[in-house]
Design a protein around this motif. Structure first.
Motif, PDB file in Angstrom:
ATOM      1  N   LEU A 116     -12.223 -12.939  18.879  1.00  0.00           N
ATOM      2  CA  LEU A 116     -13.531 -12.902  19.524  1.00  0.00           C
ATOM      3  C   LEU A 116     -14.416 -11.908  18.791  1.00  0.00           C
ATOM      4  O   LEU A 116     -13.995 -10.786  18.498  1.00  0.00           O
ATOM      5  N   LEU A 117     -15.653 -12.318  18.496  1.00  0.00           N
ATOM      6  CA  LEU A 117     -16.593 -11.481  17.747  1.00  0.00           C
ATOM      7  C   LEU A 117     -17.801 -11.169  18.616  1.00  0.00           C
ATOM      8  O   LEU A 117     -18.447 -12.069  19.159  1.00  0.00           O
ATOM      9  N   GLU A 118     -18.109  -9.881  18.748  1.00  0.00           N
ATOM     10  CA  GLU A 118     -19.280  -9.438  19.507  1.00  0.00           C
ATOM     11  C   GLU A 118     -20.508  -9.480  18.591  1.00  0.00           C
ATOM     12  O   GLU A 118     -20.573  -8.740  17.612  1.00  0.00           O
ATOM     13  N   THR A 119     -21.474 -10.325  18.919  1.00  0.00           N
ATOM     14  CA  THR A 119     -22.638 -10.493  18.048  1.00  0.00           C
ATOM     15  C   THR A 119     -23.616  -9.330  18.149  1.00  0.00           C
ATOM     16  O   THR A 119     -24.509  -9.214  17.312  1.00  0.00           O
ATOM     17  N   PHE A 120     -23.461  -8.475  19.165  1.00  0.00           N
ATOM     18  CA  PHE A 120     -24.364  -7.331  19.318  1.00  0.00           C
ATOM     19  C   PHE A 120     -23.852  -6.100  18.576  1.00  0.00           C
ATOM     20  O   PHE A 120     -24.438  -5.026  18.670  1.00  0.00           O
ATOM     21  N   TYR A 128     -19.121 -11.215  10.404  1.00  0.00           N
ATOM     22  CA  TYR A 128     -19.219 -12.675  10.436  1.00  0.00           C
ATOM     23  C   TYR A 128     -18.886 -13.273   9.065  1.00  0.00           C
ATOM     24  O   TYR A 128     -18.151 -14.264   8.969  1.00  0.00           O
ATOM     25  N   ASP A 129     -19.430 -12.684   8.002  1.00  0.00           N
ATOM     26  CA  ASP A 129     -19.158 -13.195   6.658  1.00  0.00           C
ATOM     27  C   ASP A 129     -17.668 -13.172   6.347  1.00  0.00           C
ATOM     28  O   ASP A 129     -17.142 -14.082   5.702  1.00  0.00           O
ATOM     29  N   PHE A 130     -16.985 -12.105   6.794  1.00  0.00           N
ATOM     30  CA  PHE A 130     -15.538 -12.025   6.555  1.00  0.00           C
ATOM     31  C   PHE A 130     -14.790 -13.021   7.439  1.00  0.00           C
ATOM     32  O   PHE A 130     -13.884 -13.731   6.985  1.00  0.00           O
ATOM     33  N   ALA A 135     -11.132 -17.800   9.303  1.00  0.00           N
ATOM     34  CA  ALA A 135     -10.815 -18.435  10.581  1.00  0.00           C
ATOM     35  C   ALA A 135     -11.750 -19.603  10.853  1.00  0.00           C
ATOM     36  O   ALA A 135     -12.822 -19.719  10.256  1.00  0.00           O
ATOM     37  N   GLU A 136     -11.330 -20.453  11.786  1.00  0.00           N
ATOM     38  CA  GLU A 136     -12.127 -21.610  12.171  1.00  0.00           C
ATOM     39  C   GLU A 136     -12.975 -21.278  13.393  1.00  0.00           C
ATOM     40  O   GLU A 136     -12.446 -20.817  14.405  1.00  0.00           O
ATOM     41  N   PRO A 137     -14.303 -21.496  13.332  1.00  0.00           N
ATOM     42  CA  PRO A 137     -15.135 -21.247  14.522  1.00  0.00           C
ATOM     43  C   PRO A 137     -14.848 -22.279  15.612  1.00  0.00           C
ATOM     44  O   PRO A 137     -14.769 -23.472  15.344  1.00  0.00           O
ATOM     45  N   GLN A 138     -14.681 -21.804  16.829  1.00  0.00           N
ATOM     46  CA  GLN A 138     -14.451 -22.686  17.968  1.00  0.00           C
ATOM     47  C   GLN A 138     -15.689 -22.793  18.852  1.00  0.00           C
ATOM     48  O   GLN A 138     -16.044 -23.873  19.301  1.00  0.00           O
ATOM     49  N   SER A 139     -16.314 -21.658  19.102  1.00  0.00           N
ATOM     50  CA  SER A 139     -17.515 -21.641  19.940  1.00  0.00           C
ATOM     51  C   SER A 139     -18.361 -20.445  19.536  1.00  0.00           C
ATOM     52  O   SER A 139     -17.833 -19.340  19.369  1.00  0.00           O
ATOM     53  N   ARG A 140     -19.693 -20.676  19.390  1.00  0.00           N
ATOM     54  CA  ARG A 140     -20.557 -19.588  18.928  1.00  0.00           C
ATOM     55  C   ARG A 140     -21.826 -19.498  19.767  1.00  0.00           C
ATOM     56  O   ARG A 140     -22.923 -19.774  19.291  1.00  0.00           O
ATOM     57  N   PRO A 141     -21.690 -19.144  21.053  1.00  0.00           N
ATOM     58  CA  PRO A 141     -22.888 -18.907  21.868  1.00  0.00           C
ATOM     59  C   PRO A 141     -23.582 -17.615  21.446  1.00  0.00           C
ATOM     60  O   PRO A 141     -23.223 -17.013  20.431  1.00  0.00           O
ATOM     61  N   GLU A 142     -24.532 -17.163  22.238  1.00  0.00           N
ATOM     62  CA  GLU A 142     -25.429 -16.112  21.774  1.00  0.00           C
ATOM     63  C   GLU A 142     -24.755 -14.757  21.598  1.00  0.00           C
ATOM     64  O   GLU A 142     -25.018 -14.046  20.631  1.00  0.00           O
ATOM     65  N   PHE A 143     -23.866 -14.357  22.503  1.00  0.00           N
ATOM     66  CA  PHE A 143     -23.372 -12.986  22.493  1.00  0.00           C
ATOM     67  C   PHE A 143     -21.911 -12.838  22.062  1.00  0.00           C
ATOM     68  O   PHE A 143     -21.508 -11.771  21.633  1.00  0.00           O
ATOM     69  N   LEU A 144     -21.098 -13.859  22.194  1.00  0.00           N
ATOM     70  CA  LEU A 144     -19.676 -13.734  21.888  1.00  0.00           C
ATOM     71  C   LEU A 144     -19.185 -15.004  21.205  1.00  0.00           C
ATOM     72  O   LEU A 144     -19.276 -16.086  21.773  1.00  0.00           O
ATOM     73  N   HIS A 145     -18.694 -14.856  19.981  1.00  0.00           N
ATOM     74  CA  HIS A 145     -18.165 -15.991  19.226  1.00  0.00           C
ATOM     75  C   HIS A 145     -16.644 -16.037  19.361  1.00  0.00           C
ATOM     76  O   HIS A 145     -15.992 -15.001  19.457  1.00  0.00           O
TER      77      HIS A 145
END
Length: 829
Positions: A116-120, A128-130, A135-145
Motif C-alpha cells: 500500500l502506497l500513501e500518495t500524500f 511510485y517510480d520505484f 509490482a503490479e498496480p491493483q487499485s489507485r484511488p486518490e489517497f492510497l494505492h
C-alpha cells in the motif's frame, strides 16, 4: 522468527542454537522437519502434475540477526502468501510491527505480497517510480494505492536494470514495517535466474545463448525445447563463440536512488538486510568471472519461438529469456536516416518510459502503458528514432494506419520515400534502403490467397530484419488470429503500446512471452492533475424500462432479443437525444457508442446523424471523421466498436454509451480514452470549471445491463475515477420535444424491435474482442458477510450537493434556459 513481526510464514526453517540441545528436542525437531518436507513434496507433486512448478535450487543463507540457518538444496520454493486467497475480504494486519520513524516512510509491505502506497507522502513520486517497476498496480484511488508483488512484475523489474538485492534494500527502506522472510525469499527466487539465457536474432535466425553450458543442457532436457531445437549441420549441439564484454547493467532507477538518499537518517535502525551485504562480494566475483567467458548457443525454429519463450517463464523452466538489441553495434542492418523535429518536446513521463527501454544503451523488448490521449504515438515514434533502424508499425484499422503515417511525418524528418502503408487499399513499400512501414494486424495475419502486389509487399516484410516492431493497442495481440504476427515478423526489438493492459479472456498474461515484460505504466490521476489529459466527469444514467418493453423483455421466447430490447428502450433513446441536444448547444463535440448495429442505425437515422460501423468504407470513414473535426455543423457522430481503439479525435469532449460488449472493462476504458486528450479552455466558460470532458453510460433499469455496467466500471474505479448516478434525468428536463415520448410511437418502435431478425439483434463481432462468452467462471461457494449482499463490492459513490445558491455568473457563454438550471447543477456539480 518473522522479521516483520507479522503473521507467520508457511515456510519453516531450523535454527542451529549456539547452546546445546537435548536429544528429545532434536528428535522432535527432526520429526517435524521430516513431516514438513513430506508435505512440501506432496504439494509440489500435485503442482508439477498441473505444469506449474519446475525443479530449481534455493540457497537459504542467514537471517537479519546473523544466526546461521540450515542450508539445503530444494525444489522451487513458493512462499505461503502465493497460495493464499487474494480476492475480496477482510485482512488482519494488526500484528505488524511499525518502525520507529514509520511516519516518514510511504509504504505498507504486507506479508501476503500486497503493498500500500500513501500518495500524500513527501516522497510519493520517487516511491511510485520505484514501486511501478517492481509490482503490479491493483487499485489507485486518490489517497492510497494498492499493488501486489508477482513473478512477472519482478521479472520486469530485473529486466529494466534493478538488481535483486537493490529491490529488497530499497523496499525495506521505504516500508513502515520490517520485510518478512517470505517476501525476501520470493523476490530472490523470482529474480535469480533472469538474464542467464538470451534469445538472439542473427541473419534472420533465432538462437538461444548462454555463458553457462550447463543451463543450455538443462533446457534441452525439456521436451518443448528439444522440439524447437534445430541441430547444426556440423553435428555439434552448441555453437561456441567468444563473449563480448557487455556494458554495465543500468543502475537502479532514479527514484530508488533518491529514496535511498531520503532515508539516510534510518540507516542506524536495526533490521537492515545484513545477508545482502555478505553476499555482495561473492556476487561481484561471480559476475567478473563471466565477463570474458565463452558464449554457447543453439538455433531454434522460428515457428516455435512463442512456445519456447512461454516455457522458459516463471512457472515453467524459470529461465526468462532476455531480449535486448544492441542497435548501435549492428553493422548488418542499414541505418534509418531520421531525427525528431526540433519542436518536439517529450513530457517527463514519456522520457521515463523511454529510459526504461534504453536504460543500458540497448533496446529492451517490452510494453509501455500510458492512458489514451497521453502521447503513446509520440513515445513509440521516439523509440523508433532512437533505434534508427527499419521499423514495422502494426495497428488495428486502416484509419489508424493513416493516423500513424501522419504522426511519423509530423514529428520526424522522414521523407515520403521512407514511409509506406500496407492496407487493402494502399499496398506500398518504401523505396529507400531503410524506412517505416505501417500496416494492420489483419494484413499480416491473413492466411488466404493474396493479390500479386500484396504478395510482393508481404514477401519484403517477411524477409527483412526489422530493427523495431511497434505494436499499437498491444492488448489485441493475444487473440488467436493476431498472435501469429509475432512468428511471421523477424524483429530484433518489440515495443507494445496500450492504455489498458487487460482482457476479459485471461490471455493478457501471454504478452509476457509474446512481447516482453511491462517496462512502464503511468498513473491516470497524476496525469490529470498535471493537465496532460482531460478531467472527466463520469456519470451513469438510469433509464426506466417502459412497461410494454419490460413485459417483452421478461418473456422467455424473447431471450435472443433481450439486449436489443433494453438498448432500444424509449426512455434511453430520449435521454440520449436530450444529452446530444444539450451538449451541442454548449458547443461540444459528441461521440455516441453502440455495439448493437440495429440500435446504431436506428438512433443515428432517427436523429439524422452520421454513423460509422464495420462495413463503412475507408473513404467514407475518413470523410465523416474529417467533417466531425472541422465542420461546425457536424457535432455528433455515432460509432460501433470500430471506434474503440486507435481512433484519434482530439476535438471530442463528450461521450455517450448506449450499448456495450457485456462486462468488458477494457472496452470501457478504451472508450473513455476517446475524450481524454487534453482540452484547451474555451471562451465564455468559467476558468475554474472542474470538468472539461463528460462520459455518460445509459443503463436500462432492472435489466442485465445494470450488472454488466457495474463490472465494466471496475477498471476505471481502480484508476481513481468515480461514477455519479443520475436517476431522474428526464424528470428534470421534460420529454415533450423528444422522440418516442408518446405511447403510440413507443408501440411502433417495439414492433420494429420484435420484427428484427436474430442476426440484426446481435453485436458487431471482431477478432480482437475479449472472448467473454468462453471464459465464464464456474459457480463457487465463498465466505462473506451481510454487507456483500448489497452487490456494491468494489463500487465507489460520491455525494453531490444540489448546487443551489452558488450564485456564479458566466460570461457570454451558450445560454442555459431556466428549465435546465436544475439539470446543469446535477450534471456539472
Amino acid at each position: 522468527m518473522e522479521g516483520s513481526g507479522g503473521k507467520k510464514s508457511g515456510f519453516k526453517v531450523t535454527l542451529n542454537s549456539k547452546s546445546g540441545e537435548s536429544k528429545e528436542a532434536k528428535k522432535s525437531k527432526k520429526g517435524k522437519k521430516d513431516k514438513d518436507k513430506k508435505e512440501r513434496r506432496a504439494a509440489k507433486k500435485l503442482a508439477a502434475s498441473e505444469g506449474k512448478l519446475s525443479s530449481q535450487s534455493v540457497d537459504r543463507r542467514t537471517d537479519g540477526g546473523g544466526s546461521s540457518i540450515l542450508e539445503e538444496q530444494e525444489e522451487e520454493y513458493a512462499p505461503s502468501f502465493m497460495h493464499e486467497n487474494l480476492g475480496m475480504g477482510p485482512r488482519d494486519y494488526s500484528s505488524l510491527n511499525l518502525k520507529q520513524d514509520h511516519q516518514n516512510r510511504p509504504l505498507w509491505v504486507c506479508p501476503d505480497g500486497r503493498i500500500l502506497l500513501e500518495t500524500f507522502s513527501p516522497v510519493y513520486k520517487q516511491a511510485y517510480d520505484f514501486l511501478i517497476a517492481i509490482a503490479e498496480p491493483q487499485s489507485r484511488p486518490e489517497f492510497l494505492h494498492e499493488y501486489s508483488l508477482s513473478e512477472h512484475s519482478l521479472y520486469a523489474a530485473v529486466s529494466v536494470g534493478l538488481e535483486t538485492e537493490t529491490i529488497i534494500s530499497v523496499l525495506d527502506r521505504l516500508s513502515k514495517v520490517q520485510l518478512s522472510r517470505d517476501i525476501k525469499s520470493f523476490i530472490r527466487n523470482s529474480t535469480q535466474n533472469y538474464g542467464k539465457v538470451k534469445l538472439v536474432l542473427q541473419h534472420n535466425r533465432f538462437y538461444v545463448e548462454s555463458r553457462c553450458k550447463k543451463i543450455l543442457d538443462r533446457l534441452l532436457q525439456d521436451s518443448i525445447v528439444r522440439e524447437a531445437h534445430m541441430k547444426s549441420q556440423s553435428g555439434g549441439s552448441f555453437v561456441v563463440s567468444k563473449g563480448l564484454r557487455e556494458k554495465a547493467a543500468a543502475d537502479i532507477a532514479e527514484a530508488a536512488v533518491e529514496v535511498e538518499q531520503e532515508g539516510e537518517e534510518g540507516d542506524n535502525e536495526k533490521g537492515g538486510d545484513e545477508e545482502a551485504e555478505q553476499d555482495k562480494p561473492q556476487i561481484m566475483e561471480a559476475e567478473k568471472e563471466l565477463m570474458d567467458s565463452d558464449v554457447y548457443s543453439f538455433e531454434v525454429d522460428a515457428a516455435q519461438v512463442e512456445h519456447l519463450k512461454q516455457r522458459c517463464l516463471p512457472g515453467g523452466l524459470n529461465y526468462p529469456m532476455l531480449e535486448e538489441y544492441d542497435f548501435r553495434n549492428d553493422s548488418i542492418n542499414p541505418d534509418l536516416n531520421v531525427e525528431l523535429k526540433p519542436v518536439v518536446q517529450l513530457r517527463p513521463y514519456q522520457e521515463k518510459s523511454l529510459n526504461k527501454m534504453f536504460g543500458n544503451g540497448r533496446a529492451r523488448s517490452g510494453i509501455i502503458v500510458l492512458p489514451c490521449g497521453a502521447g503513446k504515438s509520440l513515445t513509440g515514434i521516439s523509440a523508433a528514432v532512437r533505434v534508427r533502424k527499419s521499423c514495422l508499425c502494426l495497428c488495428t484499422s486502416s484509419v489508424s494506419v493513416d493516423q500513424w503515417r501522419h504522426q511519423f511525418k509530423m514529428w520526424t524528418t522522414l521523407q515520403d520515400n521512407q514511409v509506406s502503408r500496407f492496407t487493402s487499399d494502399q499496398k506500398e513499400f518504401f523505396t529507400a534502403v531503410s524506412g517505416v512501414t505501417v500496416t494492420t494486424y489483419t494484413m499480416i495475419a491473413f492466411s488466404g490467397k493474396r493479390s500479386e502486389q500484396s504478395e510482393r509487399v508481404m514477401s519484403e516484410i517477411k524477409n527483412r530484419e526489422w530493427g523495431l516492431l511497434l505494436l499499437d493497442e498491444v492488448h489485441v495481440v493475444p487473440a488467436q488470429m493476431f498472435r501469429k504476427v509475432i512468428g511471421v515478423i523477424k524483429a530484433h526489438c518489440k515495443l507494445g503500446l496500450t492504455a489498458t493492459l487487460l482482457r476479459e479472456d485471461e490471455r493478457i498474461g501471454d504478452l509476457n512471452f509474446l512481447i516482453g515484460p511491462k517496462l512502464y505504466e503511468a498513473n491516470w490521476l497524476d496525469l490529470t492533475r498535471e493537465g496532460h489529459i482531460a478531467n472527466v466527469q463520469c456519470a451513469e444514467i438510469w433509464c426506466p424500462m417502459t412497461k410494454e418493453f419490460f413485459r417483452e423483455y421478461l418473456k422467455e421466447e424473447n431471450s435472443p432479443k433481450k439486449q436489443l430490447l433494453y438498448v432500444m428502450n424509449p426512455t434511453k433513446f430520449m435521454a440520449c437525444q436530450f444529452l446530444i441536444s444539450y451538449h451541442e448547444n454548449r458547443g461540444d463535440k459528441v461521440i455516441v457508442f453502440s455495439d448493437n448495429i440495429f440500435a446504431l442505425r436506428a438512433y443515428a437515422m432517427k436523429l439524422k446523424k452520421p454513423f460509422i460501423y464495420g462495413p463503412t468504407s475507408h473513404a467514407e470513414r475518413t470523410r465523416i471523421l474529417y467533417a466531425f473535426k472541422h465542420d461546425p455543423n457536424v457535432n455528433t457522430v455515432f460509432l460501433s466498436k470500430v471506434g474503440d481503439n486507435s481512433l484519434d479525435i482530439p476535438e471530442a469532449n463528450v461521450l455517450i454509451q448506449i450499448s456495450s460488449h457485456a462486462g468488458s472493462r477494457r472496452q470501457e476504458a478504451q472508450r473513455l480514452g476517446r475524450i481524454l486528450r487534453a482540452k484547451k479552455a474555451r471562451a465564455g466558460f468559467l476558468k475554474g470549471e472542474n470538468f472539461n470532458a463528460f462520459f455518460y453510460t445509459l443503463v436500462s433499469q432492472d435489466t442485465q445491463e445494470m450488472y454488466y455496467s457495474a463490472k465494466r466500471q471496475q477498471f476505471l474505479i481502480d484508476q481513481g475515477y468515480s461514477f455519479k448516478v443520475i436517476t431522474n434525468l428526464l424528470d428534470l428536463s421534460g420529454s415533450a420535444d423528444l422522440h418516442y415520448a408518446t405511447t403510440e410511437d413507443q408501440m411502433n418502435l417495439l414492433a420494429q424491435v420484435l420484427s428484427a431478425g436474430v442476426d440484426e439483434a446481435g453485436e458487431e463481432v471482431f477478432e480482437d474482442a475479449d472472448d467473454i462468452s468462453k471464459s465464464k467462471a464456474a459457480a463457487r461457494r465463498a465466505a462473506g458477510d451481510m454487507s456483500a449482499l448489497s452487490g456494491a463490492q468494489g463500487r465507489m459513490y460520491m455525494e453531490y450537493s444540489s448546487g443551489k445558491g452558488r450564485g456564479q455568473k458566466r460570461g457570454p457563454a451558450p445560454k442555459i434556459s431556466a428549465k435546465n438550471k436544475k439539470l446543469r447543477n446535477m450534471i456539472f456539480s
